[in-house]
Scaffold this motif. Sequence first.
Motif, PDB file in Angstrom:
ATOM      1  N   THR A  49      -5.120   5.347   6.852  1.00 27.22           N
ATOM      2  CA  THR A  49      -4.477   4.783   5.682  1.00 27.22           C
ATOM      3  C   THR A  49      -5.291   3.628   5.143  1.00 27.22           C
ATOM      4  N   SER A  50      -5.088   3.320   3.867  1.00 31.53           N
ATOM      5  CA  SER A  50      -5.818   2.246   3.219  1.00 31.53           C
ATOM      6  C   SER A  50      -5.407   0.900   3.771  1.00 31.53           C
ATOM      7  N   ALA A  51      -6.339  -0.033   3.829  1.00 35.02           N
ATOM      8  CA  ALA A  51      -6.030  -1.394   4.254  1.00 35.02           C
ATOM      9  C   ALA A  51      -5.335  -2.127   3.122  1.00 35.02           C
ATOM     10  N   VAL A 102       0.843  -1.195   0.000  1.00 37.58           N
ATOM     11  CA  VAL A 102       0.000   0.000   0.000  1.00 37.58           C
ATOM     12  C   VAL A 102       0.875   1.241   0.000  1.00 37.58           C
ATOM     13  N   THR A 103       0.650   2.116  -0.968  1.00 42.63           N
ATOM     14  CA  THR A 103       1.399   3.374  -1.009  1.00 42.63           C
ATOM     15  C   THR A 103       0.932   4.300   0.104  1.00 42.63           C
ATOM     16  N   ASP A 104       1.812   5.217   0.494  1.00 48.07           N
ATOM     17  CA  ASP A 104       1.491   6.146   1.576  1.00 48.07           C
ATOM     18  C   ASP A 104       0.451   7.167   1.142  1.00 48.07           C
ATOM     19  N   ILE A 105      -0.157   7.789   2.129  1.00 51.41           N
ATOM     20  CA  ILE A 105      -1.005   8.955   1.891  1.00 51.41           C
ATOM     21  C   ILE A 105      -0.080  10.173   1.808  1.00 51.41           C
ATOM     22  N   PRO A 106      -0.269  11.076   0.834  1.00 48.32           N
ATOM     23  CA  PRO A 106       0.624  12.234   0.716  1.00 48.32           C
ATOM     24  C   PRO A 106       0.497  13.172   1.915  1.00 48.32           C
ATOM     25  N   PRO A 107       1.513  13.979   2.186  1.00 44.55           N
ATOM     26  CA  PRO A 107       1.447  14.948   3.296  1.00 44.55           C
ATOM     27  C   PRO A 107       0.227  15.847   3.141  1.00 44.55           C
ATOM     28  N   TYR A 108      -0.436  16.118   4.287  1.00 41.33           N
ATOM     29  CA  TYR A 108      -1.693  16.858   4.231  1.00 41.33           C
ATOM     30  C   TYR A 108      -1.818  17.755   5.448  1.00 41.33           C
ATOM     31  N   THR A 109      -2.190  19.022   5.200  1.00 42.18           N
ATOM     32  CA  THR A 109      -2.326  19.994   6.298  1.00 42.18           C
ATOM     33  C   THR A 109      -3.684  20.667   6.280  1.00 42.18           C
ATOM     34  N   GLY A 110      -4.617  20.173   5.479  1.00 43.15           N
ATOM     35  CA  GLY A 110      -5.928  20.807   5.364  1.00 43.15           C
ATOM     36  C   GLY A 110      -6.821  20.529   6.561  1.00 43.15           C
ATOM     37  N   GLU A 111      -8.000  21.163   6.553  1.00 46.50           N
ATOM     38  CA  GLU A 111      -8.920  21.051   7.682  1.00 46.50           C
ATOM     39  C   GLU A 111      -9.856  19.851   7.565  1.00 46.50           C
ATOM     40  N   LEU A 112     -10.179  19.418   6.344  1.00 44.82           N
ATOM     41  CA  LEU A 112     -11.077  18.279   6.168  1.00 44.82           C
ATOM     42  C   LEU A 112     -10.434  17.023   6.748  1.00 44.82           C
ATOM     43  N   ILE A 113     -11.187  16.273   7.525  1.00 51.48           N
ATOM     44  CA  ILE A 113     -10.652  15.076   8.177  1.00 51.48           C
ATOM     45  C   ILE A 113     -10.633  13.932   7.164  1.00 51.48           C
ATOM     46  N   ILE A 114      -9.425  13.455   6.857  1.00 52.26           N
ATOM     47  CA  ILE A 114      -9.273  12.367   5.899  1.00 52.26           C
ATOM     48  C   ILE A 114      -9.328  11.031   6.625  1.00 52.26           C
ATOM     49  N   GLY A 115      -9.344   9.941   5.860  1.00 56.24           N
ATOM     50  CA  GLY A 115      -9.350   8.606   6.435  1.00 56.24           C
ATOM     51  C   GLY A 115     -10.624   7.868   6.117  1.00 56.24           C
ATOM     52  N   LYS A 116     -10.907   6.829   6.922  1.00 54.41           N
ATOM     53  CA  LYS A 116     -12.026   5.932   6.649  1.00 54.41           C
ATOM     54  C   LYS A 116     -13.298   6.383   7.351  1.00 54.41           C
ATOM     55  N   VAL A 132     -11.535   8.845   2.466  1.00 53.20           N
ATOM     56  CA  VAL A 132     -11.206  10.152   1.898  1.00 53.20           C
ATOM     57  C   VAL A 132      -9.687  10.277   1.872  1.00 53.20           C
ATOM     58  N   ILE A 133      -9.138  10.477   0.677  1.00 49.90           N
ATOM     59  CA  ILE A 133      -7.689  10.507   0.479  1.00 49.90           C
ATOM     60  C   ILE A 133      -7.299  11.865  -0.109  1.00 49.90           C
ATOM     61  N   PRO A 134      -6.309  12.538   0.440  1.00 48.94           N
ATOM     62  CA  PRO A 134      -5.910  13.849  -0.108  1.00 48.94           C
ATOM     63  C   PRO A 134      -5.110  13.680  -1.398  1.00 48.94           C
ATOM     64  N   THR A 135      -5.014  14.748  -2.159  1.00 47.54           N
ATOM     65  CA  THR A 135      -4.152  14.787  -3.334  1.00 47.54           C
ATOM     66  C   THR A 135      -2.919  15.627  -3.009  1.00 47.54           C
ATOM     67  N   VAL A 136      -1.892  15.461  -3.811  1.00 50.34           N
ATOM     68  CA  VAL A 136      -0.625  16.138  -3.540  1.00 50.34           C
ATOM     69  C   VAL A 136      -0.762  17.643  -3.745  1.00 50.34           C
ATOM     70  N   GLY A 137      -0.417  18.413  -2.728  1.00 48.61           N
ATOM     71  CA  GLY A 137      -0.349  19.864  -2.859  1.00 48.61           C
ATOM     72  C   GLY A 137      -1.671  20.589  -2.866  1.00 48.61           C
ATOM     73  N   SER A 138      -2.768  19.945  -2.419  1.00 46.24           N
ATOM     74  CA  SER A 138      -4.065  20.613  -2.440  1.00 46.24           C
ATOM     75  C   SER A 138      -4.833  20.293  -1.167  1.00 46.24           C
ATOM     76  N   ASN A 139      -5.562  21.312  -0.646  1.00 47.69           N
ATOM     77  CA  ASN A 139      -6.430  21.124   0.502  1.00 47.69           C
ATOM     78  C   ASN A 139      -7.898  21.133   0.120  1.00 47.69           C
ATOM     79  N   THR A 140      -8.159  21.171  -1.198  1.00 47.14           N
ATOM     80  CA  THR A 140      -9.559  21.184  -1.661  1.00 47.14           C
ATOM     81  C   THR A 140      -9.887  20.009  -2.580  1.00 47.14           C
ATOM     82  N   GLU A 141      -8.866  19.409  -3.210  1.00 47.49           N
ATOM     83  CA  GLU A 141      -9.112  18.296  -4.137  1.00 47.49           C
ATOM     84  C   GLU A 141      -8.741  16.982  -3.458  1.00 47.49           C
TER      85      GLU A 141
END
Length: 793
Positions: free
Chosen positions: A708-710, A543-557, A576-585
Amino acid sequence: MKSIKIFFLATVAIVAGLFTACSDDDFKAGPEVDGAQVYFPENVTTQHSISDDVSSIAIPVKRIAKDEALTVAVLASDESGLFTIPSSVSFAAGKETSELLITFDRTKLEDGKEYPLSFLINDEDNTTPYGNRSLDIIVAPWPWVKLGTGKFRDDYLCSMFNGGNPEIEVTIHEHKSKKGIYMIEEMYGWPFLTEFFKGSQEEIESQVKLTYTPVNITIDCSDPTKVVMPRQFTGIIDGDPAYGNYEIAMSTGGEGTLVNGVITFPQEALAFVCGAGSLKANKSGLFRILLPGAELTDYTLSAVYDGMKVSADGETASAVIDFTYGADVTNIRYVLVENELTEAETATLVAAIADGSAENINELQDFTVGGEKVSAEAVLPGPGTYTVVALPLDKAQKPVSGEASAASFYFPGIGGTSVPNDIAGSLYKVSAYPDAAAYVSKYPDYSSAVYEITGTEMKKIKTYFNKTSIIDNIEIQTGGLTLQDVVDKYGKELNADAMEELATTGKYWDIMINLTPGASYTLVVEATNNYGKKKLIVCEPFVTDIPPYTGELIIGKYGMSYAASAEDTFENVFEVIPTVGSNTEFFVKDFAVEDGTQWYATYDSAKSTLTMSGVQLGREDNGNLLGKFTEALTPNQTRGYGIFSFATEESEGSDPIVLTIDPASKQVSALTTDVEVPVADFTVNKIVGALAAYYADGTTITKQSGTTSAASAAKVQGVRTKIPFSSVRVPAHIGKSLDSRGLQMNATFVRNSDNTNHGVRTLSVKTAKCEPLPKQIGRRADFKIRENLPVLK
C-alpha cells in the motif's frame, strides 16, 4: 537587448535543405503577347475603409506598351448600384499608368457594411496572361469617429516575456452607431513593442523573432459595469510557428469596468493565447486604457471592523469602523445592518445608498480630503453579526458604486467574550465511519473517503481537498500562492444547511468520491467563529485503499537503483497499483521521481512486460507527456523537469517506458529503456542538471515489502548539476511547455443542500469620528463588490 520567453524552453533547430537546379531542357517559353498588355497591378489595394469625407476611389491600371494613347473597355459588377464606375480607362501617349476612378455619395453608404465590387478589362487584344485581367475589391465605410489621444498601459505581453508595464499614447475611436464600442489604433504596434523591449524594430525582429502587422483592437464598453474584451489578433506574430499569432482574450466572467473614462480589468481576467496554448494575463491588474480627456482619480475604499469601545461609565458599547480611502475621496457614506449579507443583498444595498433611498445613511463629519484613514464608532443594539456597507464620494459629492466596500463582523456587546476556536477535521474510510454505514457498498474505500468537521459557535467554514503531494508543495504547484491564498481562491464554503447541522450536533460530515486508489489526500479547513476569529488547520493525510486484485502481476512497491559512479547513485521507490476490475491495466506511481505522479501502464503476460505509454492520471487529455517538461521545481515556475524515455539512440525522449516482468515470480525485474529526468532553467533557456537517470544497462529493480502507498508526502530529490553521464539527450525542438498541475479536485460530494438568504434591515445608529482603537477582537477582511472570476480554462 535581451528578453526571455517565460513559460517555454526556447530552442532553435536548424534544418539543412537540399536544392536542385533545372537544366535548359526543362525550360519552356510562355506564349508571345501582342498589344498594349493592360493589367491590374499585383499590389493594388483590395480593402478600402473610407471616412466621411471620401467620395471616390482610384484603382491603378498599368500597361507594358506605352507609346500610343489607348482606351480599353472595363466591365464592372456592383450589387448595390450605389457606385459610379466608368466603362473604360484611358492612357495618354507615353504613360504606362492610368486609373479607374470610382465615385459615390458617401451619405448613402451604410457604416460598417461591406460593398463588393468587381472589374474586368474587356479587351482581349490588349490584355496579357502574365498580369491580372480582373480585380475584386471591398469598400467598407469607416464606422468610427476619432475621439483623440488616450493612454494605454499593458499587463498582457509580460505574461509571455520578461518585461514591464509600459504606458504609451494611442489614438482612440468610438463607433458611430454603437455607443460604448471603442477602437484603439495599433495598440500593440511598434511604438509599444520598442518601449516594451527597450530596443529598435530591427533588434526585435532579429533577436526576439517577432514581427507586427498593423491591427486595431476593439473593446466593448456598452455596459460600463461589464466591459468585454473579445478574443482578437494583436498583430504580433512569433517567428516560431509553434507560437504563431498572439491573441488577447478574456476569461469567462472576467469582465472589466469603465469608470470616469478609465477601462480596467480584474487580475488574471485576461489571457495570452497563441498556437502553443494560453497563459493568464493581467497578473498584476495593471492593464488600463485611458479614454481621451480621462482624469485618473483614486476613489478606493476599504471598511473594516476594528473592535469595540466601551463608554467610561460602562453603560454603552460602540463598534469601531476603520475606513481606508483614496486621495480623491471627498467623504464616505455608509450603512450598518444586522446579519451577514449575501452578494445580491449587498449589491442591492449599494444601489440604495448610491441613489439615497436606503434608510439610516451615515456620513462622516469633519472629513479630511487627501487623508488615508479615518475611524467612526457606532452604538449598536446588542451582540450579534453585523455588516457595514460603505461608498466613497467623488469630487462632485456623488457616490462611486464601483468602489463600494462591505465587511461583516461579530459585535460581542457589553459583557461579551470570544470563545476558543475549537475547530477540528478528520478523514476516515467509509467503512470505518458509523454514520456512513448505508453508503459502504456504493462508495468503496479505494475511491472514497469521509471527512468530518467538528467545532462550536462557527459562522463560516471553508474546505479545500486535494492530493497530499500538491498541498505539501503548494507554492511550486501554484507559482507562488500560499496555502491560505489557495483556500481563499479555491476553497468550498459549507452551505447554510451544513452550518446548521454543525451548530446543532457539533459536527458535519460528507463523503468524497471518485478518488484515486492508493493515493494520499489532505483536507484543509478554514473556520471563522461567531466572534470573528479565524483558524486554518491542515488535517492528517489519508490514503485510499488499493482495489481488490486477483491478477498474477505482483503489485506494491519496488526499489530502483542506478550507480552512475562510485560516488553518485540514483535511487527511487515506485509503486505498481491495480485498477478496478482489470488484471492487465495498472498505474505506476512515483516512477523515477517521487512526486506523486501516476502513469497508466499495461501488463502483457505473453511478452512479460509492463509498459507505460506516457499518459498520466488526471492529465489524460494531454496525451503522451514523456519527453516534455511538465512539472515545476520553483514557485515562480522558472525551473521545471520532465521524464524522458529513450528506446534507441535516435529517440527524442517520448518512447514508452518498458519494464521487464520475471516470468517465474511475476515481479518487475528490469528496465529496458533509458530514462532521464532533466531540469530546465527557463530564464537562461538551457538544461542545468537532472533529478535522476536510470539506464537499462546497470539499473536494478527489487521488490520491497508492503503493498500500500505510504501516507507521507511525496518528495522530489535534489538537482544534480554535475551529472555523471555524458549528456541529457533532449532534442532542441521538444519540451517547450511547463504545464503545472491543476489545483481543483474532481471529488464529488454526496450530501447536498441549498443555501438560505436573510432579510436586510438597516440600523439607525449614532456615529461619531474617533481615533483607531487597539484591536479587542479579531477582524474580518473586507471585500469589494465585484463579479466572481472563474479560472480561465
